[in-house]
Scaffold this active site. Sequence first.
Site, PDB file in Angstrom:
ATOM      1  N   LEU A 451      68.294 -59.268  24.714  1.00 39.57           N
ATOM      2  CA  LEU A 451      67.013 -59.757  24.234  1.00 39.57           C
ATOM      3  C   LEU A 451      65.956 -59.655  25.318  1.00 39.57           C
ATOM      4  CD1 LEU A 451      68.023 -63.094  22.439  1.00 39.57           C
ATOM      5  CD2 LEU A 451      67.610 -60.873  21.380  1.00 39.57           C
ATOM      6  N   GLN A 530      61.107 -62.387  31.577  1.00 40.01           N
ATOM      7  CA  GLN A 530      61.647 -61.172  32.164  1.00 40.01           C
ATOM      8  C   GLN A 530      63.136 -61.302  32.446  1.00 40.01           C
ATOM      9  OE1 GLN A 530      58.939 -60.924  35.505  1.00 40.01           O
ATOM     10  NE2 GLN A 530      57.759 -59.273  34.547  1.00 40.01           N
ATOM     11  N   GLN A 531      63.613 -62.536  32.552  1.00 39.99           N
ATOM     12  CA  GLN A 531      65.039 -62.775  32.758  1.00 39.99           C
ATOM     13  C   GLN A 531      65.789 -62.886  31.427  1.00 39.99           C
ATOM     14  OE1 GLN A 531      65.896 -65.969  35.533  1.00 39.99           O
ATOM     15  NE2 GLN A 531      63.940 -65.678  36.555  1.00 39.99           N
ATOM     16  N   CYS A 532      65.097 -62.638  30.321  1.00 44.00           N
ATOM     17  CA  CYS A 532      65.702 -62.686  28.988  1.00 44.00           C
ATOM     18  C   CYS A 532      66.200 -64.085  28.638  1.00 44.00           C
ATOM     19  CB  CYS A 532      66.839 -61.672  28.866  1.00 44.00           C
ATOM     20  SG  CYS A 532      66.336 -59.979  29.165  1.00 44.00           S
ATOM     21  N   THR A 533      65.597 -65.122  29.206  1.00 44.56           N
ATOM     22  CA  THR A 533      65.996 -66.489  28.852  1.00 44.56           C
ATOM     23  C   THR A 533      65.038 -67.098  27.850  1.00 44.56           C
ATOM     24  OG1 THR A 533      64.761 -67.353  30.737  1.00 44.56           O
ATOM     25  CG2 THR A 533      67.087 -66.864  31.080  1.00 44.56           C
TER      26      THR A 533
END
Length: 659
Positions: A451, A530-533
């Site tokens: 994601l 940007q860390q997909c969290t």
Amino acid sequence: MHYYKNILSGAAALKLQFAPFCSALEAGFWQQLTQKKLNDFRLDESPKNIKGYYYNGDAAGLPTRLTLEFSAFDVDGASPARCCPASGTLYNTNTLEAFKTTDKKALLDKAANEIWSTIQSGAVLEDSSILNKFILLTFADLKKYHFYYWFCFPALCFLEGVQLVQEPVSLEQSFSAKQYMHFYSLNSNHVLSATSIHFLLKYTEESVEVAPLKDLISFFPDLKKITVCVYDPCTLPQHPAWPLRNFLVLLAKQWGSQLDVLEVLCFRDRALQGSRSIQHSIIFRVKLPDLTASAVCPKSVGWEKNPKGAMGPRSVNLSECMDPKRLVDKVVSTRCLLLGAGTLGCNVARTLMVRTIWLACETKALAAVDRLKKIFPGVIAEGYNMSIPMPGHPVNFSELTMAQARQDVEQLEKLISEHDVVFLLMDTRESRWLPTVIAASQRKLIVNAALGFDTFVVMRHGLKKPKDSQSEETRPMSASSNSSSSSTAAATITPGASLFSNIPGHRLGCYFCNDVVAPGDSTRDRTPDQQCTVSRPGLAMIAGALAVELMVSILQHPEGGYAVASSSDDRMNEPPTSLGLVPHQVSYELLRSVLDNYERDGFQFLAKVFNSSHSFLEDQTGLTLLHQETQAAEVRLFITLCVLMITFRPEPDVTVPSL
């Protein structure tokens, strides 16, 4: 300049020949027929209305197909884009004996008389798709999921055939560059699709005009020589497809006494690497018999031959993809390892219909297992709280950390070896690297879902062939392969074909294959999105559902993880499983350019969309750039493979593709 070859000199005139239809019934059609038979038709054998379609944009070499899919019983529904509708009648019998003894000639004569009646009355001029009728005779053995069927494509015949005056040539040869561009612009602006599957054409060096079939008298004041167009699903350079037959009978019946020479343009509209091409359309001239005084329905033909080339029915065995017991057994018995128990992991877990699910990586995995058991008490689920060593994340701080890393690797190797499918559902890119390497080495199927803030990608990794069946020629191109294997791959390239089509499962890449940088620490100096969290609401549910559907499609495919990757170009082919295509990856990106333009410019922006060709929206959404980059990538890859072939000196019988 017009280019034709006159064939009337000397020898007897040739007769026009037509490419017959081939039936293409998708698995979805048989599933719908099964449901209709059980719930609606039951023992009712009366004829039922259905619909099919054909496509005039197939690649060279493909047969002339009439397709029936799951929507065949929705007779009022729209056909797929750029496809031509065909109305049909289904005769479904209750027994195999009734299927064999049905009077096929009577069915054909009945359909032919219906077509002839619409031609005589002129009703066909308002909707010429009436000419494209078909018959489907079936028997469904729902105990074994064996289906028997026989197609008929009724075609009215001329007693002595149709005389060719000038042989078929391509549109590129017949039209000048200026005429071709005029005609191409009509197609690009959807003028042709707005007319009909049969339409009229009038052209000069300066202009090209089209009109509906019903306007023939007003459009052509002089009927001595007219040009008609037909959407043509054939790919042969010298022959038109089956639908032209009834259209020529219509013209001969309505205007045969007034026509001298008839010019026919078989319109073919192919898409290749993001652009459309019509230059392979064919054009020829014929002399039609005069049927204006005929009141009797002409002789008709149309029953399809079987695969052996003889007159007879066909059959299909769909027990592998339709028998509920077999389908459930395949899915239920699959052991799934879910690496990651966050948003993605939980959505995948709740969607899976399997009995064995192991979740690993985080403390959340233990809580997820408890919830799964409450939802489905019969599930065999275990949770593991473990770490995955990652590139760019050092583990050499002490002997203790090194020992822990070794233990984590051994545990991960053991978990992967004990499962059939591995789902990569973690946050970071680098956390997927080690499971990818281990699973590839152990020949385990990997389904990867990732994601972004407003994007996601779902993909399957290539599945290496077993060591005992793998050779230099079949070795997959992956991060763990020897780079020299790419030199042999170039020998199998077909000039003019896309390098990214028909790729078998053992040659598909992984999550890292297209990267230009090695995986490293992606959490340093990165925002949460940007860390997909952080993702937009709903994306995890969509990606999780697609990941599970991709796994089930692979399990149902006869070749499993080695299945050839399906693409959007395969939409006209019969899907390999009941769930449809089996792609390499599915990606999504929420592009705001369209919304931004609409919110900023309002109707001014919409007017540009309405009045421009499809290329305007492709430019706005980045598709144009994507096509250009794809074509450039193909050229670069092709050149690289050729250089590798020369460098590694292939065997003398290997031909280097020309540039």
